[in-house]
Design an enzyme around this catalytic site. Structure first.
Site, PDB file in Angstrom:
ATOM      1  N   ASP A 131      10.762   5.873  -0.168  1.00  0.00           N
ATOM      2  CA  ASP A 131      10.409   6.359   1.168  1.00  0.00           C
ATOM      3  C   ASP A 131      10.317   7.888   1.221  1.00  0.00           C
ATOM      4  O   ASP A 131      11.051   8.552   1.954  1.00  0.00           O
ATOM      5  CB  ASP A 131      11.424   5.856   2.205  1.00  0.00           C
ATOM      6  CG  ASP A 131      11.418   4.356   2.329  1.00  0.00           C
ATOM      7  OD1 ASP A 131      10.684   3.845   3.182  1.00  0.00           O
ATOM      8  OD2 ASP A 131      12.131   3.690   1.558  1.00  0.00           O
ATOM      9  N   ASP A 174       6.310   3.466   0.248  1.00  0.00           N
ATOM     10  CA  ASP A 174       6.110   4.500   1.264  1.00  0.00           C
ATOM     11  C   ASP A 174       6.090   5.893   0.644  1.00  0.00           C
ATOM     12  O   ASP A 174       6.752   6.825   1.133  1.00  0.00           O
ATOM     13  CB  ASP A 174       7.187   4.418   2.355  1.00  0.00           C
ATOM     14  CG  ASP A 174       6.868   3.368   3.397  1.00  0.00           C
ATOM     15  OD1 ASP A 174       5.762   2.788   3.351  1.00  0.00           O
ATOM     16  OD2 ASP A 174       7.729   3.096   4.260  1.00  0.00           O
ATOM     17  N   HIS A 210       3.966   1.617   5.077  1.00  0.00           N
ATOM     18  CA  HIS A 210       3.097   2.667   5.601  1.00  0.00           C
ATOM     19  C   HIS A 210       1.842   2.855   4.759  1.00  0.00           C
ATOM     20  O   HIS A 210       0.807   3.256   5.292  1.00  0.00           O
ATOM     21  CB  HIS A 210       3.862   3.994   5.683  1.00  0.00           C
ATOM     22  CG  HIS A 210       4.822   4.072   6.822  1.00  0.00           C
ATOM     23  ND1 HIS A 210       4.613   4.844   7.939  1.00  0.00           N
ATOM     24  CD2 HIS A 210       6.013   3.460   7.023  1.00  0.00           C
ATOM     25  CE1 HIS A 210       5.620   4.710   8.780  1.00  0.00           C
ATOM     26  NE2 HIS A 210       6.497   3.878   8.244  1.00  0.00           N
ATOM     27  N   HIS A 219      10.118  -3.661  -0.987  1.00  0.00           N
ATOM     28  CA  HIS A 219      10.095  -2.786   0.183  1.00  0.00           C
ATOM     29  C   HIS A 219      10.012  -3.668   1.412  1.00  0.00           C
ATOM     30  O   HIS A 219       8.926  -4.043   1.861  1.00  0.00           O
ATOM     31  CB  HIS A 219       8.885  -1.846   0.098  1.00  0.00           C
ATOM     32  CG  HIS A 219       8.896  -0.757   1.126  1.00  0.00           C
ATOM     33  ND1 HIS A 219       9.320   0.526   0.862  1.00  0.00           N
ATOM     34  CD2 HIS A 219       8.536  -0.757   2.432  1.00  0.00           C
ATOM     35  CE1 HIS A 219       9.209   1.270   1.942  1.00  0.00           C
ATOM     36  NE2 HIS A 219       8.741   0.507   2.921  1.00  0.00           N
ATOM     37  N   HIS A 237      12.404   0.743   2.100  1.00  0.00           N
ATOM     38  CA  HIS A 237      12.080   0.603   3.510  1.00  0.00           C
ATOM     39  C   HIS A 237      13.242   1.009   4.421  1.00  0.00           C
ATOM     40  O   HIS A 237      13.013   1.631   5.471  1.00  0.00           O
ATOM     41  CB  HIS A 237      11.639  -0.812   3.859  1.00  0.00           C
ATOM     42  CG  HIS A 237      11.231  -0.971   5.298  1.00  0.00           C
ATOM     43  ND1 HIS A 237      10.067  -0.432   5.800  1.00  0.00           N
ATOM     44  CD2 HIS A 237      11.845  -1.585   6.343  1.00  0.00           C
ATOM     45  CE1 HIS A 237       9.966  -0.724   7.084  1.00  0.00           C
ATOM     46  NE2 HIS A 237      11.029  -1.411   7.438  1.00  0.00           N
TER      47      HIS A 237
END
Length: 607
Positions: A17, A57, A126, A220, A248
């Site tokens: 992330d 991400d 994302h 994730h 995540h």
């Protein structure tokens, strides 16, 4: 464990992330994600790891801006491209599904590039793949040979969906690691898949008796330990795993935790940048240095120094004796005093000789009175309150946060982590399903799960082609099913004809009756026709079969013409004659394709 630098010790730096490009239009915080990502790469270089592992991400948006892509590529070129030798091998069939690139090999094996720090990455929620071609921003970096993209799934339009998780087999000395990757799938859909038999197939190493594999899974997903209905539970994962790297979730719980009854550990590195001003994000950010030798591993958490300071505090104004509910001045003075103390705390903890970044400050004002939301306290405009701290904090516009709880918050004092604050990453995805379910759709081609996924991509990932992609995949799969069913039916009919030939081939003088019986299998669904003699029956049956073949190929005329042709007599000897060389030449000339498709759908004309 072997000492550092041992020939059989595989060293991995794990981060999740990174959210590159977060708040890229904010003048104060636009470079935060890139500064931290560059620090992560520098730590990988400093500790001489074998490769960097990213748990999803990497980008904050599915379609990052040109500025974000350029900054990311510059960092990757600076730290990944060098002459440092790579000391591990990938022995799995990379083109079979473990890696998602057109080359079919890891980037450091390409002789045209000099890769000293390989990066393996999965996609997150994302930066997941979208569109007709199912492309992600990671595909761009993979095409440029900057990272190795794995864990990508294409569930298609089969309702729930099925996938096969193919690992990357990594060898260093006597250490054998099977690296599994599972990019982000909607939590509700993945829950159904994990509970349905054979929906998620895990490929295991073929050689298991002689070699002890260390199995790592990188995924994730939203993590829910108790109730997996709105997340994924560790209890749904396979038991042969040794370590699960969970992305995540932004809260840093990096120390591996054993899952009771499952036989594996879970580590949650958390995000490298705060994207939500909540209590869980205020904890110190770390990356994980993972050292593996054989079936043993040693985790070492490394703090990140470039992360912007974040101070979070919760206050209950009703419990403060020096705050008068009817005097707005005392409320302002109390809150300003808290902010000043938090700013001073950041300055004291900053390293000597360095200018710290402006901190993030969040004061959550809890209202625990049973008498309502305001409970006698005057409201405060958060933006006006923060004007005093412009140039002193990084978020002057949203320092204060007010809750709307109407009950006495005993849980808040007992458990500071359960603040009840909503994280933007934990928004309820079931509202999308409820929106579609209300219409009571009954569709045999377009499945509800696929429409849910398309709507999710359209809203959250700004994918304007989401519904077009869903419709196209559904039509393609329906067409393939119809084609397969037609081929299977044709094969059955051919088998019936062959069986009839075998049963009657020994009967003398019945060639005409034999052919009539065989062709009748193909036209059993046509209307029966009365015949006056044996010759007319055989020739008419032959003509009916010819009409069926012409209809299947798109030819044929109207109804009256077809009926007239069905009673036309045909010479059976001419029908069974062997083709001449001239016929073979003409047929070959007709079959020769004038064009051939290229790799990307272009047409290459042959001369």
């Amino acid at each position: 464990m072997a000492q550092q630098g041992g020939s059989s010790t595989l060293r991995i730096l794990v981060a999740t992330d990174c959210h590159l490009g977060y708040l890229e239009k904010d003048e104060e915080r636009r470079f935060d994600s890139f500064d931290t990502f560059e620090e992560i790469c520098s730590l990988a270089e400093k500790h001489k790891v074998d490769f960097l592992l990213l748990g999803g991400d990497l980008f904050h948006e599915n379609k990052p801006s040109n500025s974000t892509l350029v900054k990311t590529i510059e960092i990757l070129r600076r730290y990944c491209m060098n002459d440092r030798p790579v000391k591990f091998q990938v022995i799995s069939d990379q083109a079979a599904g473990s890696l998602r690139n057109r080359v079919g090999q890891v980037n450091y094996e390409d002789s045209n590039y000099s890769i000293g720090l390989p990066i393996f990455a999965i996609h997150g929620s994302h930066d997941g793949p979208t569109g007709v071609d199912n492309m992600s921003s990671n595909d761009i970096l993979s095409a440029g040979n900057f990272l190795n993209y794995f864990g990508k799934t294409d569930l298609g339009c089969t309702g729930v969906g099925k996938t096969t998780v193919c690992p990357i087999f990594i060898i260093k000395g006597q250490t054998y690691v099977a690296l599994y990757g599972l990019g982000n799938i909607r939590d509700e859909r993945l829950n159904i898949m994990l509970n349905e038999p054979h929906a998620v197939n895990w490929m295991l190493p073929e050689i298991r008796d002689e070699i002890d594999w260390f199995n790592i899974l990188v995924l994730h997903q939203k993590r829910k330990k108790a109730s997996p209905s709105n997340g994924v539970s560790e209890l749904l994962l396979p038991r042969f795993l040794d370590l699960v790297i969970w992305g995540h979730e932004h809260e840093c719980l990096i120390d591996p935790e054993e899952v009771s009854g499952m036989g594996f550990h879970v580590t949650q590195p958390g995000s490298s940048i705060a994207t939500s001003l909540i209590n869980s994000e205020a904890k110190a950010k770390h990356v994980l240095l993972l050292e593996i030798k054989g079936t043993q591993y040693r985790p070492t958490k490394i703090p990140l120094q470039s992360v912007r300071p974040f101070e979070y505090v919760e206050v209950v104004l009703e419990d403060q004796v020096d705050v008068d509910p009817s005097d707005e001045a005392t409320i302002h003075a109390y809150l300003h005093r808290i902010v000043s103390n938090l700013i001073e705390k950041v300055r004291e903890t900053a390293a000597s000789g360095s200018e710290p970044k402006l901190p993030l400050v969040r004061i959550k004002r809890l209202n625990c009175s049973s008498g309502g939301f305001y409970s006698g306290f005057s409201t405060i405009n958060s933006k006006q309150f923060g004007q005093k701290y412009v140039g002193k904090v990084a978020n002057p516009q949203d320092i204060l946060l007010f809750t709307k709880s109407g009950k006495r918050c005993k849980n808040t004092q007992e458990s500071p982590n359960s603040s009840g604050e909503v994280d933007t990453n934990d928004l309820n995805q079931q509202t999308i399903e409820a929106l579609i379910s209300e219409t009571n759709l009954q569709s045999e081609i377009l499945h509800l799960n696929d429409l849910n996924s398309a709507l999710h991509d359209f809203v959250n990932n700004d994918d304007k082609t989401a519904f077009h992609s869903c419709l196209k995949q559904s039509i393609d799969e329906a067409r393939n099913k119809l084609t397969t069913a037609t081929e299977d039916s044709t094969n059955i009919e051919e088998q019936q004809i062959a069986c009839s030939l075998d049963q009657n081939v020994q009967a003398p003088g019945k060639e005409t009756i034999l052919l009539t019986h065989a062709l009748s299998v193909l036209e059993s669904d046509d209307e029966p026709v009365e015949y006056s003699d044996q010759e007319e029956m055989s020739s008419s049956s032959h003509q009916a079969a010819g009409r069926k073949r012409r209809a299947a190929s798109g030819g044929g005329g109207g109804g009256s013409a077809a009926s007239a042709a069905g009673r036309r007599k045909t010479d059976l000897a001419l029908f069974q004659r062997a083709p001449s060389k001239e016929d073979d030449a003409d047929a070959a000339k007709q079959r020769r394709a004038p064009v051939a498709p290229g790799r990307y759908g272009a047409v290459i004309r042959r001369r």
